[in-house]
Design an enzyme around this catalytic site. Structure first.
Site, PDB file in Angstrom:
ATOM      1  N   GLU A   1     -15.363 -18.555  21.898  1.00 48.22           N
ATOM      2  CA  GLU A   1     -15.863 -19.939  21.905  1.00 48.22           C
ATOM      3  C   GLU A   1     -14.773 -21.194  21.928  1.00 48.22           C
ATOM      4  O   GLU A   1     -14.886 -22.177  22.659  1.00 48.22           O
ATOM      5  CB  GLU A   1     -16.046 -19.996  20.405  1.00 48.22           C
ATOM      6  CG  GLU A   1     -17.861 -19.734  20.212  1.00 48.22           C
ATOM      7  CD  GLU A   1     -18.254 -19.558  18.722  1.00 48.22           C
ATOM      8  OE1 GLU A   1     -18.418 -20.275  17.989  1.00 48.22           O
ATOM      9  OE2 GLU A   1     -19.163 -18.881  18.848  1.00 48.22           O
ATOM     10  N   VAL A   2     -13.812 -20.740  21.477  1.00 43.34           N
ATOM     11  CA  VAL A   2     -12.613 -21.560  21.743  1.00 43.34           C
ATOM     12  C   VAL A   2     -11.275 -21.110  22.497  1.00 43.34           C
ATOM     13  O   VAL A   2     -10.979 -19.788  21.986  1.00 43.34           O
ATOM     14  CB  VAL A   2     -11.551 -21.687  20.544  1.00 43.34           C
ATOM     15  CG1 VAL A   2     -10.862 -23.086  20.901  1.00 43.34           C
ATOM     16  CG2 VAL A   2     -12.989 -22.778  19.556  1.00 43.34           C
TER      17      VAL A   2
ATOM     18  N   HIS B   1      -7.042 -16.743  20.087  1.00 43.71           N
ATOM     19  CA  HIS B   1      -6.321 -16.549  18.629  1.00 43.71           C
ATOM     20  C   HIS B   1      -6.547 -15.024  18.417  1.00 43.71           C
ATOM     21  O   HIS B   1      -7.724 -14.727  18.777  1.00 43.71           O
ATOM     22  CB  HIS B   1      -7.865 -17.852  18.076  1.00 43.71           C
ATOM     23  CG  HIS B   1      -8.737 -17.869  18.316  1.00 43.71           C
ATOM     24  ND1 HIS B   1      -8.924 -18.513  19.834  1.00 43.71           N
ATOM     25  CD2 HIS B   1     -10.127 -16.956  17.866  1.00 43.71           C
ATOM     26  CE1 HIS B   1     -10.342 -17.958  19.963  1.00 43.71           C
ATOM     27  NE2 HIS B   1     -10.907 -17.254  19.004  1.00 43.71           N
TER      28      HIS B   1
ATOM     29  N   ASP C   1      -9.465 -20.364   9.290  1.00 40.42           N
ATOM     30  CA  ASP C   1     -10.704 -21.126  10.596  1.00 40.42           C
ATOM     31  C   ASP C   1     -11.385 -21.948   9.171  1.00 40.42           C
ATOM     32  O   ASP C   1     -11.737 -21.356   8.283  1.00 40.42           O
ATOM     33  CB  ASP C   1     -11.547 -19.577  10.332  1.00 40.42           C
ATOM     34  CG  ASP C   1     -12.628 -19.882  11.084  1.00 40.42           C
ATOM     35  OD1 ASP C   1     -12.209 -19.154  12.414  1.00 40.42           O
ATOM     36  OD2 ASP C   1     -13.318 -20.484  11.018  1.00 40.42           O
ATOM     37  N   ILE C   2     -12.566 -22.855   9.682  1.00 39.06           N
ATOM     38  CA  ILE C   2     -13.043 -23.353   9.328  1.00 39.06           C
ATOM     39  C   ILE C   2     -14.405 -23.300   8.688  1.00 39.06           C
ATOM     40  O   ILE C   2     -15.095 -24.041   7.557  1.00 39.06           O
ATOM     41  CB  ILE C   2     -13.133 -24.589  10.231  1.00 39.06           C
ATOM     42  CG1 ILE C   2     -13.637 -26.270   9.801  1.00 39.06           C
ATOM     43  CG2 ILE C   2     -14.555 -24.661  11.182  1.00 39.06           C
ATOM     44  CD1 ILE C   2     -13.982 -27.346  10.784  1.00 39.06           C
TER      45      ILE C   2
HETATM   46  P1  5GP Z   1     -14.078 -17.661  18.826  1.00 33.84           P
HETATM   47  O1  5GP Z   1     -15.424 -17.264  18.757  1.00 33.84           O
HETATM   48  O2  5GP Z   1     -13.530 -18.455  20.003  1.00 33.84           O
HETATM   49  O3  5GP Z   1     -13.519 -16.280  18.350  1.00 33.84           O
HETATM   50  O4  5GP Z   1     -13.832 -18.412  17.318  1.00 33.84           O
HETATM   51  C1  5GP Z   1     -13.391 -19.106  16.991  1.00 33.84           C
HETATM   52  C2  5GP Z   1     -13.447 -19.571  15.214  1.00 33.84           C
HETATM   53  O5  5GP Z   1     -12.858 -21.056  15.193  1.00 33.84           O
HETATM   54  C3  5GP Z   1     -14.780 -19.962  14.898  1.00 33.84           C
HETATM   55  O6  5GP Z   1     -14.178 -18.896  13.793  1.00 33.84           O
HETATM   56  C4  5GP Z   1     -14.332 -20.837  14.336  1.00 33.84           C
HETATM   57  O7  5GP Z   1     -15.446 -21.214  12.751  1.00 33.84           O
HETATM   58  C5  5GP Z   1     -13.114 -21.815  14.720  1.00 33.84           C
HETATM   59  N1  5GP Z   1     -12.670 -23.087  14.480  1.00 33.84           N
HETATM   60  C6  5GP Z   1     -13.530 -23.738  15.619  1.00 33.84           C
HETATM   61  N2  5GP Z   1     -13.210 -25.191  15.097  1.00 33.84           N
HETATM   62  C7  5GP Z   1     -12.279 -25.187  14.253  1.00 33.84           C
HETATM   63  C8  5GP Z   1     -11.478 -26.075  13.917  1.00 33.84           C
HETATM   64  O8  5GP Z   1     -11.548 -27.587  14.274  1.00 33.84           O
HETATM   65  N3  5GP Z   1     -10.400 -26.029  12.647  1.00 33.84           N
HETATM   66  C9  5GP Z   1     -10.383 -24.793  13.072  1.00 33.84           C
HETATM   67  N4  5GP Z   1      -9.875 -24.497  11.596  1.00 33.84           N
HETATM   68  N5  5GP Z   1     -10.812 -23.392  12.651  1.00 33.84           N
HETATM   69  C10 5GP Z   1     -12.158 -23.908  14.025  1.00 33.84           C
END
Ligand code: 5GP
Length: 125
Positions: free
Chosen positions: A103-104, A108, A33-34
């Site tokens: 968010e994405v 995942h 995770d970034i």
């Molecule tokens: P969500 O809130 O959708 O469950 O989590 C999305 C995750 O993706 C977050 O923890 C965020 O830090 C990670 N993330 C967002 N953009 C990127 C990216 O460009 N690269 C990586 N490796 N992780 C990302």
């Protein structure tokens, strides 16, 4: 929800933006995770276009589901969090949809560990 081909993980899968890969098999990819919320914070994703965990388990093939499960198992071993391999445990989270504050929009699974997590990952500030 329709799959958005321009989401950030679709771009990672197409090689358009980089990631720090931890594990890959035929249908799945795992990378760091970034913005890590713990010492170990890995995201495991299917390579197929699935918006969330519900979409994945509804539509994915048996091969994809087995591949994803194997990827999770390998990540648990490789990172050392697996209790079966002497680790101290971990937290696995799939934020889903608006109530889950996803968010994405590409399925995942977050694997968090490497330290005592307290409530991390269970609530967003
Ligand atoms: P969500 O809130 O959708 O469950 O989590 C999305 C995750 O993706 C977050 O923890 C965020 O830090 C990670 N993330 C967002 N953009 C990127 C990216 O460009 N690269 C990586 N490796 N992780 C990302």
């Amino acid at each position: 929800m329709n799959y958005d081909k321009n989401n950030i993980f679709a771009k990672i899968l197409r090689g358009e933006i980089p990631c720090t890969k931890v594990f890959e098999n035929e249908y799945s990819l795992a990378f760091k995770d970034i913005s890590p919320q713990a010492k170990i914070h890995i995201l495991v994703i299917p390579k197929g276009a699935y918006t969330d965990i519900d979409d994945f388990y509804t539509k994915a093939s048996e091969k994809e589901i087995i591949s994803f499960s194997n990827a999770v198992k390998e990540v648990l071993k490789l990172t050392g969090v697996s209790q079966q391999s002497g680790g101290n445990g971990f937290r696995a989270i799939a934020n889903t949809g608006s109530d889950g504050i996803q968010e994405v929009p590409h399925f995942h699974l977050h694997i968090l560990g490497g330290e005592n997590l307290g409530l991390r990952g269970l609530r967003k500030s």
